[in-house]
Write an enzyme that holds these catalytic residues in place. Sequence first.
Site, PDB file in Angstrom:
ATOM      1  N   HIS A 293       0.842  -1.195   0.000  1.00 48.63           N
ATOM      2  CA  HIS A 293       0.000   0.000   0.000  1.00 48.63           C
ATOM      3  C   HIS A 293       0.881   1.249   0.000  1.00 48.63           C
ATOM      4  O   HIS A 293       1.916   1.280   0.673  1.00 48.63           O
ATOM      5  CB  HIS A 293      -0.905   0.019   1.236  1.00 48.63           C
ATOM      6  CG  HIS A 293      -2.000  -0.980   1.189  1.00 48.63           C
ATOM      7  ND1 HIS A 293      -2.448  -1.678   2.295  1.00 48.63           N
ATOM      8  CD2 HIS A 293      -2.768  -1.429   0.151  1.00 48.63           C
ATOM      9  CE1 HIS A 293      -3.433  -2.486   1.950  1.00 48.63           C
ATOM     10  NE2 HIS A 293      -3.642  -2.350   0.658  1.00 48.63           N
ATOM     11  N   TRP A 468       3.595   0.186   4.760  1.00 50.52           N
ATOM     12  CA  TRP A 468       4.214  -0.850   5.598  1.00 50.52           C
ATOM     13  C   TRP A 468       3.460  -2.182   5.497  1.00 50.52           C
ATOM     14  O   TRP A 468       3.379  -2.928   6.450  1.00 50.52           O
ATOM     15  CB  TRP A 468       4.310  -0.399   7.059  1.00 50.52           C
ATOM     16  CG  TRP A 468       5.080   0.872   7.215  1.00 50.52           C
ATOM     17  CD1 TRP A 468       6.437   1.020   7.140  1.00 50.52           C
ATOM     18  CD2 TRP A 468       4.562   2.194   7.457  1.00 50.52           C
ATOM     19  NE1 TRP A 468       6.786   2.333   7.316  1.00 50.52           N
ATOM     20  CE2 TRP A 468       5.650   3.080   7.506  1.00 50.52           C
ATOM     21  CE3 TRP A 468       3.279   2.701   7.618  1.00 50.52           C
ATOM     22  CZ2 TRP A 468       5.505   4.448   7.728  1.00 50.52           C
ATOM     23  CZ3 TRP A 468       3.123   4.053   7.829  1.00 50.52           C
ATOM     24  CH2 TRP A 468       4.229   4.915   7.886  1.00 50.52           C
ATOM     25  N   HIS A 469       2.957  -2.486   4.305  1.00 50.86           N
ATOM     26  CA  HIS A 469       2.156  -3.696   4.124  1.00 50.86           C
ATOM     27  C   HIS A 469       2.664  -4.564   2.976  1.00 50.86           C
ATOM     28  O   HIS A 469       1.876  -4.999   2.134  1.00 50.86           O
ATOM     29  CB  HIS A 469       0.690  -3.326   3.861  1.00 50.86           C
ATOM     30  CG  HIS A 469       0.045  -2.572   4.971  1.00 50.86           C
ATOM     31  ND1 HIS A 469      -1.040  -1.723   4.764  1.00 50.86           N
ATOM     32  CD2 HIS A 469       0.302  -2.523   6.297  1.00 50.86           C
ATOM     33  CE1 HIS A 469      -1.405  -1.190   5.926  1.00 50.86           C
ATOM     34  NE2 HIS A 469      -0.599  -1.661   6.862  1.00 50.86           N
ATOM     35  N   PRO A 470       3.956  -4.873   2.874  1.00 51.81           N
ATOM     36  CA  PRO A 470       4.402  -5.734   1.779  1.00 51.81           C
ATOM     37  C   PRO A 470       3.853  -7.152   1.930  1.00 51.81           C
ATOM     38  O   PRO A 470       3.887  -7.730   3.011  1.00 51.81           O
ATOM     39  CB  PRO A 470       5.936  -5.715   1.911  1.00 51.81           C
ATOM     40  CG  PRO A 470       6.195  -5.394   3.350  1.00 51.81           C
ATOM     41  CD  PRO A 470       5.068  -4.478   3.762  1.00 51.81           C
TER      42      PRO A 470
END
Length: 539
Positions: A293, A468-470
């Site tokens: 994101h 911070w959503h890999p």
Amino acid sequence: MHNYDYIVVGAGSSGCVVASRLSEDPQTRVLLIEAGASTDDFWVNTPAGMARLFGSERFNWRFKTAPIATLDGRQVQWDRGKGLGGSSAINGMIYMRGQPEDYDLWARLGNPGWAWADVLPYFKRSEHNVRGASSNHGDQGPLWVSDPEEVHPAAHDFISACANLGIPRSSDLNAPPYPAVGVRQYTIRQGRRHSAYKAFIEPVRQRPNLDILSNAHVTRVLLEGQEASGVEVLHDGQRRAILAAREVILSAGAIASPQLLLLSGIGEAAQLQRHGIAVRHELPGVGRNLQDHWYASFAWRCTADSSVNHRLSGLRKYLEGARYLLTHGGYLALGAAPVTAYTRSEVDGPVDLQLSLNPMSFSASASGEVAADAYPGISASVVLLSPHSRGHLELASADPLQAPLLHPNYFSDERDVRRHLAGLRQLRQIVQAPPLGQRVIEEVRPGAQCASDEQLFDYLKRCGGTGWHPVGTCKMGHDPSAVVDARLRVHGVGRLRVIDASIMPVIPTGNTNAPCIMIGEKGADLIRADALAARTLAA
């Protein structure tokens, strides 16, 4: 160090759950391995301390992407938790699951057992929701899910402004229908961060069949033929093998899990050969399908009673600190922005935007330290929840201590540009709408002069950042690019599973910590249901 039934690599949001649930059986020997150390620290435990963790070498891997062509060569820091609890020890503590349609899509992509009706019981099982049990929530689980202690009047006005523009109010953002606007919930217990480690491991740490090895870097998965037999670890300067009689479970996250597969000879043959790694099983999807994101924040100068900046700067920040030490209350006990709207970028399109407001504004110094602005300010952000852009990661070298190369390819799909710009314009409309608009004096960042599509996109590229959503780098499925099947078993390699964010075929339309905990719950059940026979392993 003796042998184990199960070795779980990574004590993060999924790994802590897997190790806790597997060790419920006293006859099962479980080892949980973590490259970092203890995260029992004041600023980790204090919810508002997350701003200090961006620059922490102790608790944060602080990965950097490769230069990103679509961001004009910019490199972006990817914060990932280092230590017991993983990223749940440094994140914003937001408890959001995404939408039911996300998981129904996973199932339609060839993953039976992952539809919303299948995963909802696992979300509920992990929860101790302070609102009590309901059709959508549980109150008997180990993970504390709570409401913000304090919601500022300006945040309530954001909800009202959204409602005045046709976005329905919701008393529970983790339950349909959407679009919706309301107050978020957090993984905070009595004013303190409740990480996956605090929830799932700390209460059971004395189990005799559960061992935890911290400060230990797993360098590769050991293979006997086409089966995993254990792991090699670097601990106290020494490399050694630890064997698993039943299974090895990689829960090291969307960066480290694919890296470990590659280091073990599992991945695209050409890449492995380029680094001198023997190909043990060709699996070209390892490291592909990378999704994340992206967000951008605006800031406004506002009336004095509309912001808490004054409580977080000067002498008052010490008073706020003293309040927290005495009561575990006040603004230091709060997670990230308390109110959120889930909306559409296009009138007839899906819900694909997350708009959030904070009754404070921040600026970062040259050193990266974040502090409240000196003026009364509010801030708000836009996250594009369902990006079409896809990236990949690859090995930088065969050295397991060297971070892989990260290529997120943000905005490589033009549809993402169009939808994110629509979100920025929608956010401005909400902030100017009554009653919130009556609190606003002027837009500070990026400013009213930033108006055209070109100007807004330039701001988005220069000043936006990772959510911070890999996820997605060990994709679940059965197509040629899939890495694991619907039972999270690595294709073509026995006794090896991946259970973490990397298995997500498509990123959820929400935050990823709660889904990672759900994946840990379901993954542990899949392991127990399959119950592979223990092998006799050589010493």
